[in-house]
Enzyme design. Sequence first.
Site, short mmCIF file in Angstrom:
data_model
loop_
_atom_site.label_atom_id
_atom_site.label_comp_id
_atom_site.label_asym_id
_atom_site.label_seq_id
_atom_site.Cartn_x
_atom_site.Cartn_y
_atom_site.Cartn_z
N ASP A 70 -9.24 6.39 76.74
CA ASP A 70 -8.16 5.58 77.30
C ASP A 70 -8.86 4.21 77.74
O ASP A 70 -10.04 4.03 78.17
CB ASP A 70 -7.80 6.49 78.58
CG ASP A 70 -6.45 6.13 79.06
OD1 ASP A 70 -5.86 5.03 78.46
OD2 ASP A 70 -5.95 6.27 80.28
N SER A 109 1.52 13.39 71.61
CA SER A 109 2.72 13.53 71.16
C SER A 109 3.84 12.57 72.13
O SER A 109 4.99 12.38 71.82
CB SER A 109 3.24 15.07 71.20
OG SER A 109 2.96 15.50 72.58
N ASN A 149 2.71 9.57 73.04
CA ASN A 149 2.52 8.24 72.54
C ASN A 149 3.65 7.41 71.93
O ASN A 149 3.67 6.33 71.70
CB ASN A 149 1.25 7.79 72.10
CG ASN A 149 0.06 8.19 73.10
OD1 ASN A 149 -1.03 8.49 72.66
ND2 ASN A 149 0.27 7.50 74.39
C1 IPE Z 1 -3.66 9.86 76.65
O1 IPE Z 1 -3.84 8.27 77.20
C2 IPE Z 1 -3.54 9.83 75.15
C3 IPE Z 1 -4.71 9.12 74.53
C4 IPE Z 1 -5.76 8.68 75.03
C5 IPE Z 1 -4.36 9.18 72.82
P1 IPE Z 1 -2.36 7.90 77.58
O2 IPE Z 1 -2.78 6.32 77.94
O3 IPE Z 1 -1.33 7.86 76.58
O4 IPE Z 1 -2.07 8.71 79.09
P2 IPE Z 1 -1.36 8.53 80.08
O5 IPE Z 1 -0.01 7.91 79.89
O6 IPE Z 1 -1.88 7.15 80.93
O7 IPE Z 1 -1.29 9.71 81.11
C1 IPE Z 2 -5.76 4.33 74.87
O1 IPE Z 2 -5.69 3.30 75.45
C2 IPE Z 2 -5.41 4.43 73.43
C3 IPE Z 2 -4.07 5.56 73.19
C4 IPE Z 2 -3.44 6.16 74.22
C5 IPE Z 2 -3.45 5.27 71.79
P1 IPE Z 2 -4.22 2.57 76.03
O2 IPE Z 2 -3.37 2.15 75.05
O3 IPE Z 2 -3.49 4.02 76.56
O4 IPE Z 2 -4.73 1.70 77.08
P2 IPE Z 2 -4.41 1.54 78.57
O5 IPE Z 2 -4.29 2.90 79.22
O6 IPE Z 2 -2.85 0.97 78.45
O7 IPE Z 2 -5.30 0.61 79.14
MG MG Z 3 -3.71 4.71 78.58
#
Ligand code: IPE
Ligand code: IPE
Ligand code: MG
Length: 223
Positions: free
Chosen positions: A12, A58, A60
Amino acid sequence: MSTAKHVAIIMDGNGRWAKQRGLPRAMGHKRGVEAVRALVRAVARLDLDCLTLYAFSSENWKRPEDEVDDLMNLMRRFIKSDLPEFIANDVRLKIIGDWQGLAPDIVKMLEDALEQTAGGSRTLAVALNYGSQQEIARAAAKAAAIGDVTTASIAAHLDTNDLPQLDLLIRTSGEVRLSNFLLWQAAYAEMLFVDTLWPDFTPEHLEQALRDFAQRERRYGGR
Ligand code: IPE
Ligand code: IPE
Ligand code: MG
């Protein structure tokens, strides 16, 4: 002292990494893939049997369409560019989640990649279109269908049924939640939450995490 054999990571912080630099989110995801590549290269040196990475949840799909497209295109490019290296380095690819629900060309690429890496001795498990609650519901339904709703039977029907017990679960970017990842499998996993944003996470960070893990005392409810 114990050593971790199966590590899972919630990757993340790509978006925040890009934002801090005034870059588009897509750049953060691109650099995130580079962090993945470096880590996969370190799997043998760190003697991991399995590295499981949360790449796309799921949930995302709720993101704007252009970001979802960017992520899917990165996936296509990553499979194409890195498959030969997986094969050369004895890495078996495994996908967990509802990956058959992805675009047909990606499903086809993944099927080919799974077949070509099937003999690998160390596993890279990638969670794609993955939601842990959905995975548990699917497994429970299969267990019910054979009239054997026990923890052993549900576990045997999870997508992770051929992976070793999860030892260590890491989340980057400072968030302290599981976001629907490996809820069942993490029952007795050690957890580590680090502030590092995913694109900045290196094999050295993972090595530090493994040293941290080695100091922990796992009791599994005993004493
Ligand atoms: C979790 O991260 C999913 C992945 C790293 C693929 P998210 O960024 O989607 O999670 P939330 O929304 O902060 O909980
Ligand atoms: C993780 O990085 C990648 C995925 C969830 C696919 P994020 O896109 O969630 O990055 P932040 O949390 O917005 O910084
Ligand atoms: Mg994230």
